[in-house]
Design a protein around this motif. Sequence first.
Motif, mmCIF file in Angstrom:
data_model
loop_
_atom_site.group_PDB
_atom_site.id
_atom_site.type_symbol
_atom_site.label_atom_id
_atom_site.label_comp_id
_atom_site.label_asym_id
_atom_site.label_seq_id
_atom_site.Cartn_x
_atom_site.Cartn_y
_atom_site.Cartn_z
ATOM 1 N N ARG A 101 71.811 17.224 45.649
ATOM 2 C CA ARG A 101 72.027 17.239 44.774
ATOM 3 C C ARG A 101 71.762 15.636 43.958
ATOM 4 O O ARG A 101 71.922 15.190 43.186
ATOM 5 C CB ARG A 101 72.476 17.988 43.890
ATOM 6 C CG ARG A 101 72.832 18.102 42.262
ATOM 7 C CD ARG A 101 73.895 19.418 41.833
ATOM 8 N NE ARG A 101 74.610 19.928 43.140
ATOM 9 C CZ ARG A 101 74.843 21.032 42.716
ATOM 10 N NH1 ARG A 101 73.568 21.741 41.657
ATOM 11 N NH2 ARG A 101 75.222 22.042 43.286
ATOM 12 N N GLU A 102 73.295 15.365 44.657
ATOM 13 C CA GLU A 102 73.795 13.717 44.692
ATOM 14 C C GLU A 102 72.396 12.830 44.539
ATOM 15 O O GLU A 102 72.108 11.771 44.036
ATOM 16 C CB GLU A 102 74.625 13.321 45.400
ATOM 17 C CG GLU A 102 75.780 14.756 44.896
ATOM 18 C CD GLU A 102 77.741 13.855 45.916
ATOM 19 O OE1 GLU A 102 77.321 13.192 46.851
ATOM 20 O OE2 GLU A 102 78.495 14.505 45.941
ATOM 21 N N GLU B 91 75.078 19.630 48.038
ATOM 22 C CA GLU B 91 75.502 19.015 46.817
ATOM 23 C C GLU B 91 75.177 17.741 47.850
ATOM 24 O O GLU B 91 74.982 16.746 47.009
ATOM 25 C CB GLU B 91 77.804 19.265 47.343
ATOM 26 C CG GLU B 91 78.036 18.179 46.706
ATOM 27 C CD GLU B 91 77.457 18.221 44.496
ATOM 28 O OE1 GLU B 91 76.965 17.496 43.245
ATOM 29 O OE2 GLU B 91 77.472 19.658 44.164
#
Length: 185
Positions: free
Chosen positions: A179-180, A176
């Motif tokens: 992805r951020e 994550e």
Amino acid sequence: MSQRTTLIAAAGIVAATALVLHLMGRVPICECGEIRLWYGDAGGPGNSQHLSDWYTFSHVIHGFIFYGALWFLRGRLSLGTRLLLAIGIESAWEIVENTDFIIDRYREQTVSLDYHGDSILNSVSDILFMVAGFFLARRLPVAATVAIAVALEIWVGFMIRDNLTLNVLMLLWPLEAVREWQAGG
């Protein structure tokens, strides 16, 4: 194996790949109707549709990797045979990459929400850029090849927040935080 035989076999593998992609329903060229030498908007609708884009550099690095990995077979396999193996692997990836499973995985696990797969032109071009990388690795010293690969990864990562390393990571083990960061956060 003669150079002519290698060239004919290579062309056959690429043509067979294009045929498989066609039978899979891939579009021949960008649906925009244009064929561009370079498409620089990694998130745009023409990405993976033209002759080259930011991901082209990953395919050159594939050529480096395949040359290096197959170099150990040089005493048993000719350069032509090793090239055909590299083209076969890259062609197989182009087919797998354009399956619904992988396209959906890109959409779910990466910031490529609008990815719809490659055009046939882009896939064939990707294979040819891998061949260019293969022959560059053959000609360049190992240290130069590694330095170019690292420089390309850093540069492309800086420019579009994606590259071969991040692409593989996000397909196999999505994070994550990555992805951020890729989304600009």
